[in-house]
Design a protein around this motif. Structure first.
Motif, PDB file in Angstrom:
ATOM      1  N   ALA A   1     -41.745   4.411  44.161  1.00  0.00           N
ATOM      2  CA  ALA A   1     -40.503   5.166  43.964  1.00  0.00           C
ATOM      3  C   ALA A   1     -39.376   4.450  44.692  1.00  0.00           C
ATOM      4  CB  ALA A   1     -40.661   6.582  44.504  1.00  0.00           C
ATOM      5  N   GLU A   2     -38.325   4.144  43.954  1.00  0.00           N
ATOM      6  CA  GLU A   2     -37.157   3.499  44.580  1.00  0.00           C
ATOM      7  C   GLU A   2     -36.236   4.565  45.160  1.00  0.00           C
ATOM      8  OE1 GLU A   2     -36.605   0.192  44.705  1.00  0.00           O
ATOM      9  OE2 GLU A   2     -38.517  -0.140  43.670  1.00  0.00           O
ATOM     10  N   LEU A   3     -35.608   4.260  46.266  1.00  0.00           N
ATOM     11  CA  LEU A   3     -34.577   5.134  46.827  1.00  0.00           C
ATOM     12  C   LEU A   3     -33.439   5.263  45.805  1.00  0.00           C
ATOM     13  CD1 LEU A   3     -33.704   6.415  49.663  1.00  0.00           C
ATOM     14  CD2 LEU A   3     -32.322   4.369  49.921  1.00  0.00           C
ATOM     15  N   ASP A   4     -32.999   6.485  45.538  1.00  0.00           N
ATOM     16  CA  ASP A   4     -31.907   6.701  44.583  1.00  0.00           C
ATOM     17  C   ASP A   4     -30.641   7.012  45.373  1.00  0.00           C
ATOM     18  OD1 ASP A   4     -30.252   7.306  42.496  1.00  0.00           O
ATOM     19  OD2 ASP A   4     -31.702   8.576  41.451  1.00  0.00           O
ATOM     20  N   THR A   5     -29.670   6.097  45.303  1.00  0.00           N
ATOM     21  CA  THR A   5     -28.462   6.297  46.108  1.00  0.00           C
ATOM     22  C   THR A   5     -27.490   7.257  45.424  1.00  0.00           C
ATOM     23  OG1 THR A   5     -27.556   4.322  45.096  1.00  0.00           O
ATOM     24  CG2 THR A   5     -28.553   4.058  47.280  1.00  0.00           C
ATOM     25  N   GLU A   6     -27.786   7.618  44.176  1.00  0.00           N
ATOM     26  CA  GLU A   6     -26.879   8.514  43.460  1.00  0.00           C
ATOM     27  C   GLU A   6     -27.442   9.933  43.471  1.00  0.00           C
ATOM     28  OE1 GLU A   6     -24.371   8.065  39.381  1.00  0.00           O
ATOM     29  OE2 GLU A   6     -26.202   6.936  39.579  1.00  0.00           O
ATOM     30  N   GLY A   7     -26.584  10.906  43.750  1.00  0.00           N
ATOM     31  CA  GLY A   7     -27.021  12.299  43.732  1.00  0.00           C
ATOM     32  C   GLY A   7     -26.825  12.910  42.358  1.00  0.00           C
ATOM     33  N   VAL A   8     -26.289  14.143  42.340  1.00  0.00           N
ATOM     34  CA  VAL A   8     -26.088  14.817  41.052  1.00  0.00           C
ATOM     35  C   VAL A   8     -25.058  14.023  40.247  1.00  0.00           C
ATOM     36  CG1 VAL A   8     -24.314  16.379  42.023  1.00  0.00           C
ATOM     37  CG2 VAL A   8     -25.613  17.074  39.991  1.00  0.00           C
ATOM     38  N   ARG A   9     -25.292  13.908  38.949  1.00  0.00           N
ATOM     39  CA  ARG A   9     -24.339  13.152  38.118  1.00  0.00           C
ATOM     40  C   ARG A   9     -24.285  13.726  36.707  1.00  0.00           C
ATOM     41  NH1 ARG A   9     -28.236   8.022  37.801  1.00  0.00           N
ATOM     42  NH2 ARG A   9     -29.413   8.636  35.968  1.00  0.00           N
TER      43      ARG A   9
END
Ligand code: MEV
Length: 327
Positions: A317-325
């Motif tokens: 699992a990659e870290l997701d730097t984007e939140g809600v979009r």
């Protein structure tokens, strides 16, 4: 129609203890819940759960939030999912001053439900964003996080921290301590997730820890020790010291196990990861069943987990730097 998505998360440290004011560090991962919302002419809510992974099965549900779902696989989980959507829409109605707004809602998610990866927070955050935008109001991610937290509180009988919802709304790695929520810098983390195909009941697990804490002083000390691990973990994160992060994750798992929120399959997966050479491994989220998180820059842990009895799925699992979009 308005569509939003929000990420799930893993806890590097601090679940459960965060409910009692200790800090926690969850990290958003690139697995998302997507919610599509379309206004109706009446004040009803109709929900379609599509492609929702529950207990390793895929469940379809269509109906309104005030009907009992007609499904036979993990009905209570489906009902819980619908409860979060209902609470999210109440928050969206309140935020937009549209108490009678009705919506058709479709939820798709590649985050297993109730498995410790923050599925309910992701659905709640995405539903609030989509429903408010559908009626022409755009909320900041901080307000979405706050409203999603309040929605979780109503569904979880007043027992929730801001950690899951804040992390899902803002993305990246975050630090939450009481009402103080902020983003923290994180290096690339070699995250591996193992999933036992099951789920835990967050409300019951949180209540179990509360009962232990009330009965035994040393259970309270254990909760505080988790807080100490988190503080030390924050320093390791800031320094990019993944070996130290792994050691502290192992420690954190031991204390969660002592608080009674692990399970045989979670422990099996944790040990399989350690035996495969992971830097560290622990359960993530409420526990009782569901997922573990390990750190391993090599493929060894993922491969070992695939052959571990009780492990249904393992993935990086990659870290997701984007939140809600907006989608
Ligand atoms: C659940 O994902 C995390 C818990 O700490 C509960 C909460 O923080 O609301 C167990």
């Amino acid at each position: 129609m308005t569509v939003s998505s929000a990420p799930g998360k893993v806890y590097l440290f601090g679940e459960h203890a965060v409910v009692y004011g200790e800090p926690a560090v969850p990290c958003a991962i690139e697995r998302r819940a997507t919610v599509a919302v379309e206004s109706r002419d009446d004040d009803r809510l109709r929900v379609h759960l599509s492609d929702l992974s529950i207990d390793g099965f895929t469940v379809e549900y269509s109906g309104s939030t005030d009907e009992t779902p007609d499904v036979n696989v993990s009905e209570s989980l489906v009902q819980a999912g619908i409860g979060y959507i209902d609470a999210a829409i109440e928050q969206a109605r309140d935020a937009t001053d549209r108490p009678d707004a009705g919506f058709d809602i479709t939820v798709e998610s590649d985050i297993p439900l109730g498995a410790g990866l923050g599925s309910s927070a992701a659905v709640t955050v995405a539903a609030i964003d989509a429903a408010t935008r559908e009626v022409g109001v755009s909320l900041s991610s901080d307000e979405i996080a706050d409203r999603a937290y309040r929605a979780e509180l109503t569904v979880q009988d007043g027992e929730a921290s801001r950690a899951d919802t804040f992390c899902s709304a803002t993305g990246g790695a975050v630090r939450v301590e009481g009402d103080d929520c902020r983003a923290v810098k994180s290096p690339e983390l070699p995250i591996v997730v193992g999933f036992d195909g099951g789920a835990g009941d967050t409300g019951k697990l949180v209540a179990g820890v509360r009962a232990l804490r009330e009965e035994y002083e040393f259970a309270g000390d254990t909760v505080q020790s988790i807080g100490d691990i988190v503080r030390q973990g924050e320093r390791a994160l800031a320094e990019g010291d993944t070996e130290e992060l792994g050691r502290l994750m192992n420690f954190n798992h031991g204390l969660l196990e002592a608080l009674g929120v692990s399970s045989r399959s979670l422990d099996n997966m944790v040990w399989a990861a350690r035996d495969a050479g992971a830097l560290g491994a622990k359960l993530t989220g409420a526990g009782g069943g569901g997922c573990i998180v390990a750190l391993d820059p090599t493929d060894e842990t993922e491969t070992a987990l695939r052959f571990t009895p009780g492990c249904e799925d393992a993935f990086r699992a990659e870290l997701d730097t984007e939140g809600v979009r907006e989608e």
